[in-house]
Design a protein around this motif. Structure first.
Motif, short mmCIF file in Angstrom:
data_model
loop_
_atom_site.label_atom_id
_atom_site.label_comp_id
_atom_site.label_asym_id
_atom_site.label_seq_id
_atom_site.Cartn_x
_atom_site.Cartn_y
_atom_site.Cartn_z
N VAL A 120 3.95 -1.93 0.73
CA VAL A 120 3.98 -2.10 -0.73
C VAL A 120 3.68 -0.73 -1.32
O VAL A 120 2.55 -0.35 -1.52
CB VAL A 120 2.96 -3.16 -1.18
N HIS A 121 4.73 0.02 -1.59
CA HIS A 121 4.57 1.44 -1.90
C HIS A 121 4.50 1.69 -3.40
O HIS A 121 4.77 0.80 -4.22
CB HIS A 121 5.71 2.26 -1.28
N ASP A 122 4.11 2.90 -3.73
CA ASP A 122 3.97 3.29 -5.14
C ASP A 122 5.30 3.13 -5.88
O ASP A 122 6.37 3.40 -5.35
CB ASP A 122 3.52 4.75 -5.23
N GLY A 123 5.19 2.68 -7.13
CA GLY A 123 6.36 2.49 -7.97
C GLY A 123 5.95 1.79 -9.25
O GLY A 123 4.77 1.44 -9.43
N PRO A 124 6.89 1.53 -10.13
CA PRO A 124 6.55 0.97 -11.44
C PRO A 124 5.96 -0.43 -11.39
O PRO A 124 5.30 -0.86 -12.35
CB PRO A 124 7.89 0.98 -12.19
N VAL A 125 6.19 -1.17 -10.28
CA VAL A 125 5.64 -2.54 -10.20
C VAL A 125 4.59 -2.66 -9.11
O VAL A 125 4.24 -3.76 -8.70
CB VAL A 125 6.78 -3.57 -9.97
#
Length: 308
Positions: free
Chosen positions: A289-294
């Motif tokens: 579950v990587h960095d990003g807008p969600v």
């Protein structure tokens, strides 16, 4: 890293290459839609097609090894895909070189330069007929873990002989500077070291022991049938390269046998690695579950679902 085992302080294998060889091994298990077989299987068949098409074995050994190393990080984002996706030849080569450079640090610098050059200025090989024995090797499963007097241990899915031979060939090129070996001889010998298994189902070490005095003659007969498919002078090149298979008395023999045993063990190690994988590794180290807008929303969903 170059030099004989004695010159390397008594070491019989180059430990700095370990992680690269572990990662490269996975191209035996990477597949893509619309393409038959794993990357390793396809490179094996490409290599034989190029050889029957008249490719220079030295240049081919470097080219196939470079492609394998780039694929260890890029998977099937290869030259064919990049071209179909609209990249120019120069842009595609730059991507392949970036993938190669991500893993190439432990390689002998001189070898790395030669391999990188293959990706920077790719060569188009004339495609010859794929030998029937090569196609059969791609369809012939490896035995799994066998020991005389004991039931075999099957690990699914099994690799095939094309995948194993390709991996040993690429490993052999990568290891050759350490042993002071000719990488071309090692590469061709590795591609051809299981010719007999085109026709001989693999019963492993157990089957070899049970064949007893018949083993050598069976292997020789079936290997000769495979070699007979090749025209001169390629047939003589392959037969000559295979002379190193008998023992570790030459630099090329040592490079081959090191590559062979490393691949055999890493093939089993990847099954054990998958079986022992933990969520701490997947979610932490590998950032599933990587960095990003969600990312924040994802984390709250998993917390509310008590996952993992």
């Amino acid at each position: 890293m170059a030099g004989s085992p004695d010159a390397a302080g008594g070491a019989h294998a180059p430990l700095p290459l370990r992680e690269l060889l572990v990662e490269l091994n996975d191209i035996k298990r990477v597949r893509s839609a619309g393409r038959d077989g794993s990357i390793a299987e396809r490179l094996f068949l490409q290599a034989w097609s190029a050889l029957t098409g008249g490719a220079d074995p030295e240049a081919l050994a470097l080219d196939i090894t470079a492609k394998a190393l780039a694929a260890s990080r890029l998977g099937d984002l290869d030259a064919a895909f990049l071209s179909a996706a609209g990249l120019s030849p120069a842009q595609a080569s730059a991507v392949l070189v970036r993938g190669f450079d991500e893993v190439a640090g432990p390689l002998d610098p001189g070898l790395a330069d030669r391999l990188r050059a293959c990706l920077a200025a790719p060569q188009d090989w004339t495609a010859g007929p794929v030998p029937h024995f090569a196609l059969l090797q791609a369809d012939q499963p490896r035995a799994g873990v066998t020991c005389p007097g004991k039931p075999r241990i099957l690990l699914e899915p099994p690799e095939n002989h094309a995948e194993h031979c390709l991996m040993v060939a690429a490993y052999g090129v990568a290891l050759s500077p350490f042993y002071g070996a000719d990488p071309t001889t090692v590469f061709v010998a590795a591609l051809a070291h299981h010719l007999h298994n085109a026709l001989m189902p693999d019963a492993g070490f157990t089957g070899e022991i049970l064949l007893g005095d018949h083993l050598d003659s069976v292997i020789a007969t079936l290997s000769e049938r495979a070699l007979a498919e090749l025209d001169a002078p390629l047939r003589e090149v392959v037969a000559s390269s295979r002379k190193i298979l008998a023992d570790d008395g030459t630099a090329e023999g040592r490079a081959f046998h090191a590559a062979d045993v490393i691949d055999r063990v890493l093939q089993i190690a990847q099954h054990l690695r998958a079986a022992s994988l933990t969520m701490d590794t997947v979610l932490g180290e590998m950032a599933l579950v990587h960095d990003g807008p969600v990312k924040g929303f994802h984390d709250r969903v998993l917390a509310d679902m008590r996952l993992p």
